[in-house]
Design a protein around this motif. Structure first.
Motif, mmCIF file in Angstrom:
data_model
loop_
_atom_site.group_PDB
_atom_site.id
_atom_site.type_symbol
_atom_site.label_atom_id
_atom_site.label_comp_id
_atom_site.label_asym_id
_atom_site.label_seq_id
_atom_site.Cartn_x
_atom_site.Cartn_y
_atom_site.Cartn_z
ATOM 1 N N LEU A 1 -30.591 30.323 -19.217
ATOM 2 C CA LEU A 1 -31.394 29.413 -20.017
ATOM 3 C C LEU A 1 -30.588 28.174 -20.408
ATOM 4 C CD1 LEU A 1 -33.400 31.771 -22.286
ATOM 5 C CD2 LEU A 1 -34.151 29.457 -21.909
ATOM 6 N N PHE B 1 -30.971 25.276 -23.185
ATOM 7 C CA PHE B 1 -31.780 25.032 -24.374
ATOM 8 C C PHE B 1 -31.847 23.553 -24.705
ATOM 9 C CE2 PHE B 1 -29.973 29.247 -24.671
ATOM 10 C CZ PHE B 1 -31.013 30.029 -25.132
ATOM 11 N N GLU C 1 -31.257 22.588 -27.849
ATOM 12 C CA GLU C 1 -30.274 22.385 -28.910
ATOM 13 C C GLU C 1 -28.888 22.137 -28.318
ATOM 14 O OE1 GLU C 1 -32.263 25.073 -28.792
ATOM 15 O OE2 GLU C 1 -33.698 24.611 -30.390
ATOM 16 N N GLN D 1 -25.840 24.823 -27.980
ATOM 17 C CA GLN D 1 -25.776 25.896 -26.993
ATOM 18 C C GLN D 1 -24.394 25.994 -26.344
ATOM 19 O OE1 GLN D 1 -27.986 24.998 -23.236
ATOM 20 N NE2 GLN D 1 -28.487 23.140 -24.333
#
Lengths: 298, 272
Positions: free
Chosen positions: B93, B95, B97, B100
């Protein structure tokens, strides 16, 4: 369409101006882009130098006060007298013995307290019940001054180091557990998810993601725990004095005040401060190498 | 190029990711909320599959469910035929933000951390050379020993992409990765992502709420309606680029999606 004339206004009221494009300039025109700091700027920029200057000012003020105000050395010894007494106590080895006596108890209490805090926090992050246990216990015991437990501790463990260690553990445990737990809880959801994305869970997730991510809080807890423990220890030794095997720094201060060796009392207090400053700067050094370097604290 | 897609051609491989009738409900303090309602779609190898929808359509929740973080209330998520039950390094993943990246590790160490813990590399040395290779791909070789807090937002996202690609996952999941960037950096990042895709043709599942971003980045777009998230359409956008060539098709598709999401008001479900 009407012809647009440079300098004229459009019906909307905008003044028309010609467009232009320029190539990017490669040479900066300022020659003084970087300049080395002067020696003086280097000195002023050093935090240690500035702090040492503050200490020097305090010492000068103290010496001037004792010289000019004509106070009794028995009540308020001068800087020179205090330093002489400090030196003498160091030379005959008594001071080192006392300091070591105190630090031994402190380190034992600190280590046990940290271990218990780690256990309690792991319990708290792994279950809701554990979390309830931790937050309730810290709410109950954190406001209780450790020294208030000393009479009870002496009843249980006698007059020796064990009763002091018990009190140390109490002053370290709650501060560290509380801060570590709140540190763990404030680790961002994203970072936990990143850890889990790469297959980390359980203890490995705690060790590789939660502890470093919460390191600023853990360090704060350790600092608070140390400050509590150190003050409590000196106070306990002062008030209840006796400790088999000679007693520590607090006892040294107490003993000398009983004998009206005020200069040695001052020397003892100075040592308490010095050790405090040393340990603080140790923590500062750790902070600089970790949380500050990582940009997690300014 | 994927220019001539023949619908009768059935590739020997089945889809990499199959999402079947996935319904996700979660509980807030005083409500049960249905985030997605019976959503199904297939992602094939080398797809740039986009989940597009306004906020509240459950696209991020769906992506986290595919990531293995949120179990679906009903339905199945299967990766290469295997049911997804927990997070794992085969679905990396990226992200939105910036945090991370692990702040206590340098750029290079962040990639190595993933490679070692994710089980792609056994030794630090092997991981190091892979990390440097991928950091070079995202043009960050110069910053390999920087700590993340010294990087700009765009650079942080590039590190996260490099970390994801270095893992060689079956599918790269991106959750609005450019949404927190400024508009100019966002355009640049979209182009760079496409360049990276051209090189290795990795399978990408990309979540966004920007119609334009969906068309530029995606080869196929799943349009979701909000409250709860339901599939409205699945559209092809593999021919669309930002260039002048397909400008009219681009804006036609843009308008079509826009109408789907904003103009046609759903009748019965509205105001839930």
């Amino acid at each position: 369409m009407s012809i647009e004339v440079i300098g004229a206004r459009t019906p909307e009221g905008i003044v028309l101006r010609p467009e232009y494009e320029r190539p990017v300039e490669t040479k900066p025109d300022a020659k003084d882009v970087t300049r080395k700091l002067s020696t003086w700027e280097h000195i002023i920029g050093n935090e240690m130098v500035r702090k040492a200057a503050v200490v020097a000012l305090v010492l000068i003020a103290w010496q001037l006060y004792t010289d000019l105000a004509d106070v009794q050395p028995l009540v308020f010894p001068s800087v020179v007298d205090t330093l002489k007494a400090l030196f003498a106590s160091m030379m005959d080895g008594e001071l080192f013995l006392r300091v070591w006596g105190s630090l031994k108890v402190l380190l034992a209490g600190y280590a046990i307290g940290m271990g218990l805090a780690a256990l309690l926090t792991v319990f708290a992050v792994s279950s809701r019940f554990g979390s309830d246990v931790l937050s309730t216990l810290t709410a109950m015991f954190n406001p209780l001054p450790a020294i208030a437990l000393l009479p009870l501790s002496m009843l249980w463990f006698g007059l020796g180091s064990p009763s002091l260690i018990f009190v140390m553990v109490h002053s370290v445990l709650w501060a560290v557990a509380l801060n570590t737990h709140s540190g763990f809880r404030s680790v961002s959801e994203t970072q936990r998810m990143v850890g889990r994305n790469y297959g980390l869970k359980g203890v490995r997730l705690v060790a590789k993601v939660l502890i470093p991510a919460a390191f600023a809080s853990i360090l704060t807890g350790m600092k608070i725990g140390w400050a509590f423990a150190w003050r409590t220890l000196i106070a306990a030794e002062l008030v209840f004095g006796a400790n088999q095997g000679g007693g520590g720094l607090g006892w040294y201060i107490f003993e000398n005040s009983q004998n009206l060796n005020t200069d040695r009392v001052f020397a003892g207090l100075l040592t308490v401060m010095l050790i405090g400053v040393l340990v603080e700067s140790g923590f500062r050094a750790i902070e600089k190498r970790t949380v500050q370097r990582w940009g997690m604290q300014r | 190029m994927l220019d001539s897609f023949n619908p009768s051609y059935n590739p020997a491989c089945s889809p990499i990711l199959r999402v079947e009738n996935v319904t996700i409900r979660y509980q807030t303090d005083d409500h049960h909320v249905t985030a997605t309602d019976r959503v199904s779609f297939d992602v094939f190898e080398s797809d740039r599959f986009v989940l597009l929808g306004p906020s509240g359509c459950g696209k991020s929740t769906l992506l986290k469910s595919i990531g293995g973080y949120i179990p679906p209330t009903a339905g199945d998520v299967r990766l290469k035929g295997k049911k997804v039950t927990e997070p794992g390094p085969d679905r990396v993943l990226v992200f939105q933000e910036f945090d991370q990246l692990l702040p206590w590790k340098t750029v290079r160490q962040n990639v190595i951390f993933a490679l070692i813990n994710g089980g792609r590399c056994k030794t630090e040395k092997e991981a190091d050379s892979i990390a440097l290779h991928y950091l070079d791909k995202v043009k960050l070789s110069k910053f390999k020993d920087n700590y993340p807090h010294t990087l700009s937002g765009g650079m942080k996202q590039r590190v996260a992409i490099a970390r994801g690609l270095a893992m060689k996952p079956s599918i790269l999941l991106m959750d609005e990765p450019f949404a927190a960037l400024d508009a100019l950096t966002r355009l640049q990042m979209q182009d760079e992502l496409l360049e990276l895709w051209e090189e290795t043709k990795f399978t990408l599942l990309f979540v966004t709420h920007s119609i334009e971003e969906a068309i530029v980045v995606g080869s196929r777009i799943l349009v979701l309606s909000p409250h709860p998230g339901q599939v409205r359409a699945e559209l092809n956008s593999h021919k669309m680029t930002r260039g002048e060539a397909g400008a009219s098709e681009f804006s036609a598709l843009h308008d079509r999606i826009y109408e789907m999401l904003f103009v046609e008001k759903p009748t019965a479900r509205a105001g839930a």
